[in-house]
Design an enzyme around this catalytic site. Structure first.
Site, mmCIF file in Angstrom:
data_model
loop_
_atom_site.group_PDB
_atom_site.id
_atom_site.type_symbol
_atom_site.label_atom_id
_atom_site.label_comp_id
_atom_site.label_asym_id
_atom_site.label_seq_id
_atom_site.Cartn_x
_atom_site.Cartn_y
_atom_site.Cartn_z
ATOM 1 N N CYS A 120 93.182 -83.952 -35.359
ATOM 2 C CA CYS A 120 92.168 -84.932 -35.770
ATOM 3 C C CYS A 120 90.749 -84.395 -35.612
ATOM 4 C CB CYS A 120 92.288 -86.214 -34.936
ATOM 5 S SG CYS A 120 93.873 -87.042 -35.018
ATOM 6 N N HIS A 140 98.055 -94.732 -34.007
ATOM 7 C CA HIS A 140 99.270 -94.787 -34.812
ATOM 8 C C HIS A 140 99.973 -96.128 -34.614
ATOM 9 C CE1 HIS A 140 100.045 -90.184 -35.493
ATOM 10 N NE2 HIS A 140 98.831 -90.565 -35.852
ATOM 11 N N GLU A 163 88.680 -115.603 -36.213
ATOM 12 C CA GLU A 163 87.731 -115.507 -35.112
ATOM 13 C C GLU A 163 87.489 -114.061 -34.673
ATOM 14 O OE1 GLU A 163 85.073 -116.881 -32.128
ATOM 15 O OE2 GLU A 163 85.887 -117.815 -33.946
ATOM 16 N N ASP A 295 81.475 -113.348 -63.085
ATOM 17 C CA ASP A 295 80.124 -112.799 -63.001
ATOM 18 C C ASP A 295 79.229 -113.876 -62.375
ATOM 19 O OD1 ASP A 295 77.829 -111.208 -63.540
ATOM 20 O OD2 ASP A 295 77.509 -112.315 -65.399
ATOM 21 N N GLU A 297 75.146 -113.916 -62.671
ATOM 22 C CA GLU A 297 73.973 -114.166 -63.514
ATOM 23 C C GLU A 297 74.394 -114.556 -64.925
ATOM 24 O OE1 GLU A 297 69.900 -111.781 -64.918
ATOM 25 O OE2 GLU A 297 71.340 -110.845 -63.576
ATOM 26 N N SER A 430 79.618 -108.712 -59.369
ATOM 27 C CA SER A 430 78.223 -108.789 -59.785
ATOM 28 C C SER A 430 77.520 -107.479 -59.469
ATOM 29 C CB SER A 430 77.524 -109.947 -59.061
ATOM 30 O OG SER A 430 76.129 -109.927 -59.284
ATOM 31 N N SER A 431 76.435 -107.227 -60.185
ATOM 32 C CA SER A 431 75.636 -106.027 -59.905
ATOM 33 C C SER A 431 74.874 -106.167 -58.596
ATOM 34 C CB SER A 431 74.659 -105.754 -61.050
ATOM 35 O OG SER A 431 73.808 -106.865 -61.254
ATOM 36 N N ASP A 490 78.807 -113.146 -69.158
ATOM 37 C CA ASP A 490 77.922 -113.464 -70.281
ATOM 38 C C ASP A 490 77.504 -112.206 -71.034
ATOM 39 O OD1 ASP A 490 76.339 -112.714 -67.938
ATOM 40 O OD2 ASP A 490 74.597 -113.148 -69.177
#
Length: 531
Positions: A120, A140, A163, A295, A297, A430-431, A490
């Site tokens: 590792c 592991h 939680e 989306d 906007e 969304s962007s 859109d």
């Protein structure tokens, strides 16, 4: 990695020491001794948890010293192929900050094998390099393996409304915890490249799962790494148990996992003559999908809210935000992303890009140059991760101070409630950054709507106008048939890209949206109640 030659003088964390007596003395300092003792104790403890059984698993800890910057501190690492429940301090390797082995464990009599530093090690060193961690644990544990098998094609593990999520750095109860999953290889060292890519793509994560193998968890200190590892294993185990009960761990309500057929939002029990919101069911879209991808906007939210409220707020407050938070870890992450983007822009002659001066000229000039670049990016309406992430953090301040309130169309809450009641999973793509998306829906004009969403995707999945981005989302969600997902947008180019990936697509017609090409070939809706 290697060992300095006999008799040479080496530079260990800024201190010139020899490889003989000087090295021996350095290795016996209190900090090194305590780190070795601690690492061996943790190995024995984590063996009892099932994380280090069968000689598997490993741990590494930085040797804490207030006089030495963390990136230059010595590293203690457990060996490979040994019985972790019998570990003692002398079994630990000590490495320099750049990976040179400074101290090896002594040989033990038969049946013990010669000591070997864990495979590792290159992964541990990569985490130290990229995340400035104080400790890393490689477990592991059975739950960390099985949880990657539940959705065998997914590249992420997601869970929310638990939680123990609060025990993960940067997360709260309502947040969605996302842990990247990388594919296993025959040799551990071969994982370095994919681990690097995962850490880069998920800047908030403090863990990476390796499919059918285990998990890497890190923290600022050994306490942080241990605590978070315990929380991750708890959440993995919870997901497995919920899966066994037929419950969905990735949704806020953890309700039954359902396969939906017939009409969406009505469990297939409504008569054909029923009217909903003034629309006949004869006019409604009746797909067989079980997921909806939305989306924001121009789809859930008016374009004017983004263009006339959010963007101007970010533009007006970027300098103030950077000045007030410049030294915070969050803003430093934003600045590092911006530096990379600005350098790319300068190399490609992007209009508005200006060089960032060196730090020694003073914070005010550095911030001013960042502001100039960000303002140019905003004016150009660029959908780039560096800008979207910073905007999201600026907006967070606005929402927290109640200067901003998210806006959704009036039909959105009713539709979300209907889909939720029918067991349909709803996602956002969304962007804007994931954080910004959640801010809009958690602080909306209809209250906190996050309970209706199973996940949030942003441009870290890819550009919304590129087909491969939708393939990535399908793989992440775990959908085998692309047509099982309906995408609502859109933007014509996004619709084309999603359809090319096999998704069902409808285009949202809302006030203020741009015109569509003639004969575009897509079904359109004016309200979510048509779905």
């Amino acid at each position: 990695m290697g060992v300095p030659s006999e008799g040479a003088v080496g530079n260990v964390n800024g201190n010139e020491v020899g490889t003989t007596a000087s090295f021996a003395g350095y290795m016996e300092t209190r900090g090194v001794r305590e780190a070795r003792v601690l690492a061996s104790e943790l190995c024995r403890h984590m063996y009892t948890l099932g994380w280090f059984s069968g000689t598997g698993g490993s741990i590494t800890i930085k040797v804490h010293d207030d006089s030495i910057p963390k990136p230059r501190q010595l590293v203690v690492i457990s060996p490979s192929g040994v019985q972790k429940e019998r570990m003692v301090p002398e079994d630990m390797y000590v490495l320099s900050s750049d990976g040179f082995i400074l101290s090896t464990p002594p040989l033990k009599p038969y049946p013990h094998k010669p000591p070997k530093c864990t495979d590792c090690t290159p992964l541990f060193m990569k985490v130290y390099e990229m995340r400035d961690a104080g400790a890393v644990i490689h477990s592991h544990g059975m739950e960390s393996c099985i949880v990657t098998m539940i959705l065998p094609f997914s590249k992420e593990f997601r869970i929310t409304h638990m939680e123990m999520i609060k025990g993960i750095k940067g997360h709260g109860y309502h947040d969605e915890l996302v842990v990247p999953i990388i594919e296993n290889t025959a040799h551990e060292a071969e994982l370095v490249e994919s681990l690097t890519e995962a850490i880069t793509a998920y800047p908030k994560t403090t863990a990476v799962l390796v499919r059918n193998h285990g998990v890497y968890v890190w923290g600022d200190s050994w306490i942080s790494a241990k605590t978070q590892a315990e929380c991750y294993h708890y959440l993995f185990d919870a997901a497995i148990k919920l899966h066994q009960l037929g419950l969905d761990w990735s949704t806020p309500t953890h309700g039954p996992i359902r396969s939906i057929n017939g009409i969406w939002g009505c469990n297939g029990t409504m008569s054909r003559g029923l009217k909903v919101g003034g629309l006949s069911l004869d006019d409604m879209i009746e797909p067989s999908q079980r997921c909806i991808l939305l989306d924001i906007e121009g789809t859930t939210t008016p374009i004017s809210f983004v263009t006339d409220v959010l963007f101007p707020y970010a533009h007006a407050n970027v300098g103030k935000h950077l000045a007030a938070t410049f030294d915070s870890e969050e803003t430093q992450d934003d600045i590092n992303l911006l530096r990379s983007q600005i350098q790319h822009d300068l190399e490609h002659g992007v209009v508005g890009a200006v060089p960032i001066p060196p730090d020694y000229v003073g914070k005010e000039l550095v911030i001013a140059s960042f502001v100039a670049n960000v303002e140019a990016m905003i004016r150009a309406d660029r959908n780039i991760t560096a800008l979207k992430q910073l905007q999201g953090h600026i907006w967070k301040t606005g929402f927290q101070s109640n200067e901003l309130v998210g806006v959704v169309f009036d039909d959105v809450p009713e539709a979300l409630e209907r889909w939720h009641a029918s067991g349909i999973k709803v996602y956002i793509y969304s962007s804007g950054s994931r954080e910004a998306q959640q801010l809009i829906f958690s602080n909306s004009n209809y209250g906190d709507l996050r309970k209706y969403f199973c996940g949030f995707f942003d441009t870290t999945m890819g550009n919304k106008k590129e087909t491969h981005s939708y393939f990535e989302i399908l793989r992440t969600v775990g959908i085998d048939r692309p047509s099982d997902m309906l995408f609502v947008t859109d933007v014509f180019q996004e619709a084309v890209a999603a359809r090319a990936a096999g998704l069902e697509v409808v285009i949202s017609i809302r006030p203020g949206n741009g015109p569509l090409p003639e004969n575009h070939g897509f079904r359109t809706i004016e309200t979510f109640l048509e779905i």
